[in-house]
Scaffold this motif. Structure first.
Motif, PDB file in Angstrom:
ATOM      1  N   VAL A  61     -18.268 -15.263 -41.936  1.00  0.00           N
ATOM      2  CA  VAL A  61     -17.769 -15.436 -43.215  1.00  0.00           C
ATOM      3  C   VAL A  61     -16.277 -15.244 -43.403  1.00  0.00           C
ATOM      4  O   VAL A  61     -15.688 -16.164 -43.916  1.00  0.00           O
ATOM      5  N   VAL A  62     -15.657 -14.329 -42.775  1.00  0.00           N
ATOM      6  CA  VAL A  62     -14.335 -13.858 -42.878  1.00  0.00           C
ATOM      7  C   VAL A  62     -13.644 -14.819 -42.047  1.00  0.00           C
ATOM      8  O   VAL A  62     -12.610 -15.436 -42.545  1.00  0.00           O
ATOM      9  N   ASN A  82     -10.674 -22.290 -42.045  1.00  0.00           N
ATOM     10  CA  ASN A  82     -11.232 -23.576 -42.271  1.00  0.00           C
ATOM     11  C   ASN A  82     -12.183 -23.955 -41.595  1.00  0.00           C
ATOM     12  O   ASN A  82     -12.104 -25.259 -41.438  1.00  0.00           O
ATOM     13  N   LEU A  94      -5.068 -14.518 -39.174  1.00  0.00           N
ATOM     14  CA  LEU A  94      -3.813 -15.281 -39.571  1.00  0.00           C
ATOM     15  C   LEU A  94      -2.584 -14.871 -38.834  1.00  0.00           C
ATOM     16  O   LEU A  94      -1.787 -15.930 -38.596  1.00  0.00           O
ATOM     17  N   PHE A 140      -9.492 -10.608 -40.860  1.00  0.00           N
ATOM     18  CA  PHE A 140      -8.915 -11.682 -41.534  1.00  0.00           C
ATOM     19  C   PHE A 140      -7.314 -11.758 -41.271  1.00  0.00           C
ATOM     20  O   PHE A 140      -6.668 -12.852 -41.192  1.00  0.00           O
ATOM     21  N   THR A 184     -13.657 -18.528 -43.200  1.00  0.00           N
ATOM     22  CA  THR A 184     -12.838 -18.671 -44.348  1.00  0.00           C
ATOM     23  C   THR A 184     -11.338 -18.707 -43.804  1.00  0.00           C
ATOM     24  O   THR A 184     -10.507 -19.688 -44.243  1.00  0.00           O
ATOM     25  N   VAL A 185     -10.650 -17.852 -43.084  1.00  0.00           N
ATOM     26  CA  VAL A 185      -9.321 -18.016 -42.539  1.00  0.00           C
ATOM     27  C   VAL A 185      -9.086 -19.338 -41.803  1.00  0.00           C
ATOM     28  O   VAL A 185      -7.951 -19.775 -42.432  1.00  0.00           O
ATOM     29  N   THR A 206     -20.921 -11.116 -40.516  1.00  0.00           N
ATOM     30  CA  THR A 206     -19.856 -10.578 -41.177  1.00  0.00           C
ATOM     31  C   THR A 206     -18.572 -11.428 -40.911  1.00  0.00           C
ATOM     32  O   THR A 206     -18.030 -11.978 -41.696  1.00  0.00           O
ATOM     33  N   ALA A 210     -20.651 -20.110 -47.611  1.00  0.00           N
ATOM     34  CA  ALA A 210     -21.143 -19.098 -48.544  1.00  0.00           C
ATOM     35  C   ALA A 210     -19.902 -19.092 -49.732  1.00  0.00           C
ATOM     36  O   ALA A 210     -20.193 -18.919 -50.947  1.00  0.00           O
ATOM     37  N   ILE A 211     -18.912 -18.837 -48.867  1.00  0.00           N
ATOM     38  CA  ILE A 211     -17.594 -18.827 -49.990  1.00  0.00           C
ATOM     39  C   ILE A 211     -17.218 -19.806 -50.823  1.00  0.00           C
ATOM     40  O   ILE A 211     -17.113 -19.824 -51.897  1.00  0.00           O
TER      41      ILE A 211
END
Lengths: 306, 274
Positions: free
Chosen positions: A247-248, A254, A149, A145, A251-252, A244, A262-263
């Motif tokens: 998911v990560v 968008n 970034l 993650f 999210t980072v 996995t 899920a999040i």
């Protein structure tokens, strides 16, 4: 071969049953499931209706069988956050985005890691090998993650080469795909390197060289084909890591795929959707492992008898 | 014995261990108190002052102090989680390897199943029900790592139980539990220590990832993953909020992994293949 296949399928089914059991007990045993399903200000009439609708007044094993029956046909109830859609529909719509990104990440991992691992083994103890070792070490130590970034900061914010985040074409996908692939590249490079080192040491490789076979042919035709079995077995794990990762990384960045879903669903307390994603991911993962097992047995006949 | 890995050890002390124990005396500010007049201050060297060496976040909280206090969560979760996972996995591995038979089959099948379930799924399902919590993170950590211990300990117990000194102990009338605890377990301790060290990095990244996603340690704790999450929306204008906590994770995990590799080569070289 047939018994091997049946045995593996049976194992996968047992694992899937255990997972459904976990998900079911989580939603029914830890406190009142109504708390997770209803808003805090639900009226007694609403509670009554949902209780009867979900069959919460029936014995627990009947509830589990009903749950299994519904799960088998993909019925997990209606989404609470996305009104007017079933949970399965919501998840299904997000799937293409996840497959696009995951596919690109998988492609990057293979295209980078296999040649890098082979070359690191062939040119052992050179600068190239050192680079591969550093990449492998960094891959184990970098949280995905944060890598995402940092890539976003350097290549999107400072240099402006790519868009920072959101859904879109290839330019939107490059940074998240690299962030997702990084760990896989590290693991796969290390595996390929050690498998190649072992094979390059074998008698038949020495024989091929003595016979005067060209070096490139020794490496790719004789050695790599035999070493490739190790990376192939890793693809089952790879599938899990990519899930996995989705998911990560989604999210980072968008990226509106199933992982992001899920999040977002957890934040919106949309339990049916979370449940659907979890079971769907588990199914994908077990399927990927089953395929790997079968491939493995096809490539290496010794496996079938163990 | 190879030379001690001094640089990783120094790094680990500096980033993780000293802050975890002494943060409240070293940190220049309270990690929870916001100063609205000093919001989003840049770090020293980028227009900031020594008042806030690594800058401040959106609420004007000192990033340096928050990162120092965050070390407690990384160290605490990995120690507790690995201790529980190692004890559980070792116990089940010993039982499995010593008793064999159907017990062995059941335990090893359980290991396969936990390996087959990506940890993030369990965390998602749990978080959806109960919300994020410390206990949840520990549970997920234990779930992820116990199998590694069980599998490795079982393999070694299987070979140790056939050795002469175990046979002699049995002839001398030692009971099953006594053989396992006095003769087999001491011979596996090195393996357990090396495995535990190699898992620390994995666990710290897992904890940070769960916290980052909002399904790990709850706010307002300054866990490193949460700090990175705080800066996510501000990466365009205030890069330092996400950059420094992530750097702390990277340096910690990197040094733990280097120390683990060294420990493995020294104590238990056969694990290199595993």
């Amino acid at each position: 071969m047939l018994t091997f296949l049946l045995k593996r399928t049976l194992y996968a089914l047992i694992s899937l049953l255990v997972i459904t059991l976990i998900v079911f007990s989580l939603s029914h045993l830890s406190g009142n499931p109504l708390d997770a399903l209803l808003p805090d200000d639900a009226t007694p009439a609403q509670i009554e209706q949902v209780t009867r609708h979900l069959g919460l007044d029936r014995p627990i094993w009947v509830q589990y069988l009903t749950f299994l029956q519904n799960a088998a046909v993909g019925d997990f109830g209606d989404s609470l956050k996305w009104k007017g859609q079933t949970a399965a529909e919501v998840v299904w719509q997000r799937l293409p985005a996840t497959l696009q990104l995951g596919g690109l990440a998988l492609l990057i991992s293979i295209v980078v890691a296999l040649p890098l691992g082979v070359m690191a083994a062939v040119y052992k103890n050179t600068a190239l090998d050192a680079v591969a070792t550093v990449i492998a070490l960094l891959g184990q130590s970098l949280p995905a993650f944060w890598l995402g970034l940092v890539l976003m900061w350097i290549f999107a914010v400072i240099l402006g080469w790519f868009p920072t985040s959101g859904y879109g074409g290839l330019s939107h996908m490059i940074l998240p795909a690299i962030a997702m692939a990084w760990f896989q590249v590290a693991a796969l490079t290390r595996l390929t390197r050690s498998a190649m080192l072992e094979v390059l040491d074998a008698e038949y490789i020495k024989l091929a060289r003595v016979k005067g076979v060209r070096e490139r042919s020794v490496i790719w035709k004789h050695a790599f084909r035999n070493a490739a079995i190790v990376p192939v077995t890793y693809f089952g794990v790879l599938a899990g890591s990519l899930l996995t990762g989705s998911v990560v990384i989604e999210t980072v960045f968008n990226w509106p795929g199933t992982g992001w879903l899920a999040i977002t669903a957890i934040q919106g307390r949309d339990f049916p959707v979370v449940q659907t994603v979890v079971l769907f991911f588990a199914l994908l993962f077990l399927l990927a492992n089953l395929i790997v097992d079968i491939l493995y047995a096809l490539i290496d006949p010794r496996i079938r008898n163990t | 014995m190879r030379r001690l890995p001094l640089v990783p050890i120094a790094l680990l002390l500096l980033v993780l261990i000293i802050p975890a124990f002494f943060a409240q005396w070293i940190a220049p500010h309270d990690p929870y108190i916001s100063n609205l007049r000093a919001r989003l201050q840049p770090p020293v060297g980028f227009g900031g002052t020594w008042e806030y060496p690594l800058g401040t976040d959106r609420l004007g909280r000192c990033m340096f102090s928050r990162i120092l206090h965050g070390a407690k969560y990384a160290l605490g979760i990995s120690m507790v989680g690995i201790a529980i996972g190692a004890i559980l996995g070792t116990a089940l591995g010993l039982i499995s390897g010593y008793l064999r038979g159907w017990v062995d089959v059941v335990i090893m099948r359980l290991v396969d199943i936990t390996f087959a379930l990506p940890s993030i799924l369990l965390a998602l399902a749990l978080a959806a029900i109960s919300g994020p919590s410390l206990g949840l993170v520990v549970l997920v950590v234990v779930f992820v790592i116990w199998g590694f211990f069980a599998r490795q300990v079982r393999a070694e117990a299987l070979s140790l139980r056939e050795r002469d000194f175990v046979a002699r102990a049995r002839v001398a009338g030692a009971s099953g539990p006594r053989i396992v605890l006095r003769y087999i377990l001491p011979n596996i301790m090195n393996t357990i220590i090396v495995l535990a060290t190699l898992q620390i990095g994995v666990v710290i990244i897992l904890e940070a990832t769960l916290s980052f996603l909002g399904i790990g340690i709850p706010r307002p704790a300054p866990a490193w993953g949460l700090l990175v999450a705080d800066g996510r929306q501000l990466i365009v204008s205030n890069w330092w909020i996400s950059l420094f906590p992530g750097l702390a994770i990277l340096l910690t995990v990197l040094s733990v992994n280097l120390i683990g590799d060294w420990l493995r080569d020294w104590l238990d070289p056969k694990l290199r293949q595993a």
